[in-house]
Motif scaffolding. Structure first.
Motif, PDB file in Angstrom:
ATOM      1  N   HIS A   1       0.991  -1.041  -0.163  1.00 50.47           N
ATOM      2  CA  HIS A   1       0.001   0.033   0.078  1.00 50.47           C
ATOM      3  C   HIS A   1       0.822   1.398  -0.052  1.00 50.47           C
ATOM      4  CE1 HIS A   1      -3.249   2.719   0.712  1.00 50.47           C
ATOM      5  NE2 HIS A   1      -2.576   3.246   1.679  1.00 50.47           N
ATOM      6  N   ARG A   2       0.918   2.072  -0.945  1.00 45.84           N
ATOM      7  CA  ARG A   2       1.686   3.354  -1.346  1.00 45.84           C
ATOM      8  C   ARG A   2       0.951   4.372  -0.548  1.00 45.84           C
ATOM      9  NH1 ARG A   2       2.564   5.223  -7.180  1.00 45.84           N
ATOM     10  NH2 ARG A   2       0.261   5.988  -6.901  1.00 45.84           N
ATOM     11  N   VAL A   3       1.732   5.257   0.194  1.00 42.38           N
ATOM     12  CA  VAL A   3       1.177   6.340   0.837  1.00 42.38           C
ATOM     13  C   VAL A   3       1.824   7.711  -0.165  1.00 42.38           C
ATOM     14  CG1 VAL A   3       0.805   8.036   2.813  1.00 42.38           C
ATOM     15  CG2 VAL A   3       0.748   5.475   3.056  1.00 42.38           C
ATOM     16  N   ASP A   4       1.067   8.333  -0.925  1.00 41.38           N
ATOM     17  CA  ASP A   4       1.413   9.212  -1.674  1.00 41.38           C
ATOM     18  C   ASP A   4       2.146  10.699  -1.167  1.00 41.38           C
ATOM     19  OD1 ASP A   4       0.913   8.109  -4.161  1.00 41.38           O
ATOM     20  OD2 ASP A   4      -0.890   8.962  -4.303  1.00 41.38           O
ATOM     21  N   GLY A   5       3.638  10.838  -1.126  1.00 40.59           N
ATOM     22  CA  GLY A   5       4.129  11.829  -0.781  1.00 40.59           C
ATOM     23  C   GLY A   5       4.608  11.701   0.683  1.00 40.59           C
TER      24      GLY A   5
END
Length: 212
Positions: free
Chosen positions: A173-177
């Motif tokens: 799961h990618r957390v942008d920024g």
């Protein structure tokens, strides 16, 4: 192994327990750890946070893997005792997550059905490598990697490769920024607290999927 300080947060109708290990730079009471535990509590997931021995004695030098692994096994055993009958997941922030995966790779953690990594420290800053992930080939339970796209300790393309190689067991799961501490810049329009709430939602949903 000396007695370790720990904090258990267990909802009345808990559906699982997460043995949540802290990172190398801050202990179990760090706001990030406390906020993750509080949000998981609201999702019906118990958490057992604990102090590694080095943090408990006030040292800045993290424990050796042998000592860290023993602490994790002790915490898992306590979670099994305190949350009898609940499925267990284990892992945690940065160093805590990596030590947990190493312990699992060496010898499965009793009762643990999945691992959660909140910022897996794939390599030192500025030194891209996947050597720290080699042991994951020996992990035979599902794994969730939650990571920020600006994490200097996990080059995104390298982490994608790690997850792809274990595609049957690994989810990302990618957390942008977000950086390694899951801080996001003000220009993102999001507050750090919102990011943590989203992380807890993702972790809770993933834990729920393990029984399906």
């Amino acid at each position: 192994m000396p007695a370790l300080s720990a904090l258990l947060m267990k909802p009345r109708k808990a559906r699982a327990c997460f043995v949540l290990a802290h990172g190398a730079g801050a202990g179990m009471a760090h706001p990030f750890m406390a906020d993750v535990a509080a949000d998981l509590y609201r999702h019906g997931v118990a958490t057992l946070r604990f102090q590694f021995p080095f943090m408990q004695r006030g040292s800045r030098r993290p424990d050796s893997p042998v000592i860290a692994h023993a602490a994790i096994r002790a915490a898992v055993a306590e979670a099994r005792r305190r949350c009898r009958g609940l499925p267990l997941v284990a892992g945690g922030k940065s160093f805590g997550g990596r030590m947990t995966s190493q312990a699992q790779a060496e010898k499965p953690l009793a009762g643990v059905v999945g691992l959660v990594f909140l910022g897996f420290p794939l390599h030192p800053a500025g030194k891209p490598s996947t050597a720290r992930a080699e042991h994951l080939k020996d992990v035979q339970i599902p794994m969730l990697f939650v990571h920020g796209t600006q994490d200097k300790l996990a080059e995104p393309a390298l982490l994608r490769g790690v997850v792809k190689r274990r595609r049957s067991l690994a989810t990302a799961h990618r957390v942008d920024g977000a950086d390694h501490g899951f801080h996001v810049p003000a220009r993102s329009g999001r507050a750090d607290r919102e990011v943590v709430a989203d992380i807890a939602r993702v972790v809770s949903g993933w834990i729920g999927s393990l029984g399906s």
